[in-house]
Design an enzyme around this catalytic site. Structure first.
Site, PDB file in Angstrom:
ATOM      1  N   GLU A   3       0.841  -1.190   0.000  1.00 20.47           N
ATOM      2  CA  GLU A   3       0.000   0.000   0.000  1.00 20.47           C
ATOM      3  C   GLU A   3       0.880   1.246   0.000  1.00 20.47           C
ATOM      4  OE1 GLU A   3      -1.537  -1.226   4.307  1.00 20.47           O
ATOM      5  OE2 GLU A   3      -2.277   0.752   3.783  1.00 20.47           O
TER       6      GLU A   3
ATOM      7  N   CYS B 264      -3.681  -3.426   4.405  1.00 18.02           N
ATOM      8  CA  CYS B 264      -2.750  -4.410   4.976  1.00 18.02           C
ATOM      9  C   CYS B 264      -3.149  -5.852   4.671  1.00 18.02           C
ATOM     10  CB  CYS B 264      -2.659  -4.239   6.486  1.00 18.02           C
ATOM     11  SG  CYS B 264      -2.225  -2.580   6.963  1.00 18.02           S
TER      12      CYS B 264
ATOM     13  N   HIS C 128      -2.951  -9.530  12.891  1.00 18.86           N
ATOM     14  CA  HIS C 128      -2.397  -8.344  12.234  1.00 18.86           C
ATOM     15  C   HIS C 128      -2.115  -7.310  13.326  1.00 18.86           C
ATOM     16  CE1 HIS C 128      -1.703  -4.881   9.819  1.00 18.86           C
ATOM     17  NE2 HIS C 128      -2.785  -4.259  10.254  1.00 18.86           N
TER      18      HIS C 128
END
Ligand code: CAA
Length: 376
Positions: A82, A114, A226
């Site tokens: 990204e 992500c 994450h």
């Protein structure tokens, strides 16, 4: 072939993070914040800071080169980011050139905050399942940059993850997951912006919602979360209530993230590195993995750790890479980020500084917008 289950997943795994870091005590002092907010409240001890010779392609190359021993076998390169450098050309093409992967190969760049690396991993898995004998190189590389003196500054970082996806993987079989997509404005970076537009508290709510919608109980001892910042793993784990992993397991999950910071796409896989490095023997273990990409999508999936996986992981090299970084002072951090932000806007640029001795790749020039790299 009826009845034979083909096993596909991660055959090799590696990471790279830049050779300099900013200590959170240093950042807290400069920003007039109690360091315990950053260390206990956010869970971060350090953040990696990108070097002047580096960009997302050199970081990806540093992560991928040591695991690309059979380049001719790679039929697909997926580059998740990204922090892209070009609206049109895939970063995967620069990577293919730099790693000298033979030309008969498919390349693509993937974007969904992500989450794109997880998407890439599953697409590569499906590619290998439908093309027996083929291999894929799946990488992510990102610089998480929110800007000086922002709430997100403490949650920055930089780094890359690389995986070889193949049949009969030596590290882990990848099982299909449960996705949950929902259009929310929690974090996004329109083409007009250098830094993301973030509603930090809302983004945590969206993350938690996606986790609740996708989690599949399985009695896991380890779950990779994450981690946009290491404390997020504690917050997510609490939501799982009876299915939560132990405090001891969480320490392994967070061990790389708290030292590196957010590397966006790769952050979930830093949890996997922490588990693989910190735990004695994981043979036969099923590890839960929760991926989240703002905007948003969450996916929960599992990995089955394979016998002899220890033969293909580099615990010592991974920890030495982390512990051998150099600390920056505030001026060093500010100069590094100013250089990076300015250079990323240049159409013509020539690198005139010295790359560190342990660097293998460097961005040599930007020539009419085209990037030129060198192997050192
Ligand atoms: N000692 C110990 N703890 C302290 C403290 C002190 N002196 N001072 C504050 N704290 C604690 C607070 O109590 C709080 O704890 P809880 O979260 O448990 O309530 C914690 O430190 C953070 O404090 P604040 O809530 O006041 O922090 P903030 O307003 O500065 O914002 C943030 C924190 C929202 C994470 C911000 O850094 C941010 O916006 N980051 C970027 C967005 C982000 O990372 N979102 C995560 C989900 S989105 C995603 O996952 C995708 C992605 O990668 C970006």
């Amino acid at each position: 072939m009826k009845g034979i289950r083909r096993m596909v997943g991660i055959d090799r795994l590696n990471y790279y993070t830049p050779r300099s870091y900013l200590d959170m005590h240093t950042l807290a002092e400069a920003r007039g914040v109690d360091p315990m907010k950053y260390i206990k409240g956010i869970g971060q001890e350090k953040m990696s800071v990108i070097g002047p010779h580096e960009d997302i392609i050199t970081m990806a190359a540093e992560a991928a080169a040591p695991i690309c021993d059979d380049k001719a076998a790679i039929d697909l390169i997926i580059f998740a980011t990204e922090s892209g450098v070009d609206y049109s050309k895939a970063a995967a093409i620069y990577l293919q050139h730099l790693l000298e992967i033979p030309n008969p190969v498919r390349v693509i760049e993937l974007k969904q905050a992500c989450y794109a690396l997880t998407s890439g991993l599953h697409l590569a898995r499906d590619f290998v399942l439908s093309h027996p004998g083929k291999k894929a190189l799946v990488v992510s590389s990102d610089v998480a940059w929110y800007g000086f003196e922002t709430a997100g500054e403490v949650t920055q970082g930089a780094g890359a993850i690389a995986m070889i996806v193949s049949e009969n993987p030596r590290l882990a079989v990848v099982n299909s997951g449960t996705p949950y997509t929902s259009d929310v404005p929690d974090f996004y970076r329109p083409n007009t912006h250098d830094v993301p537009i973030v509603d930090g508290k809302f983004s945590i709510e969206c993350y938690n919602t996606a986790l609740k919608q996708t989690f599949t109980p399985g009695g896991y001892t380890y779950i990779g979360f994450h981690m946009p910042f290491a404390k997020m793993a504690d917050k997510a784990n609490r939501i799982l209530q009876d299915d939560a992993i132990s405090d001891d397991a969480l320490l392994h999950v967070k061990s790389f993230s708290k030292e590196i910071g957010n590397i966006y796409n790769g952050s979930l896989y830093l949890a996997l590195l922490g588990i693989l490095t910190g735990v004695g023997d994981l043979t036969g273990e099923t590890i839960g993995m929760f991926s989240y990409g703002s905007g948003s999508i969450g996916e929960f999936f599992t990995l089955d750790i394979q016998p002899n996986y220890q033969d293909v992981i580099e615990k010592d090299a991974w920890t030495t890479h982390l512990s051998s970084r150099q600390a920056l002072d505030m001026l060093g951090y500010e100069m590094a980020m100013e250089h990076f932000i300015k250079r990323e806007k240049e159409t013509d640029y020539h690198f005139s500084l010295t790359a560190p001795d342990d660097a293998t790749f460097a961005l040599k020039a930007i020539d009419n917008g085209h990037r030129v790299y060198t192997r050192l």
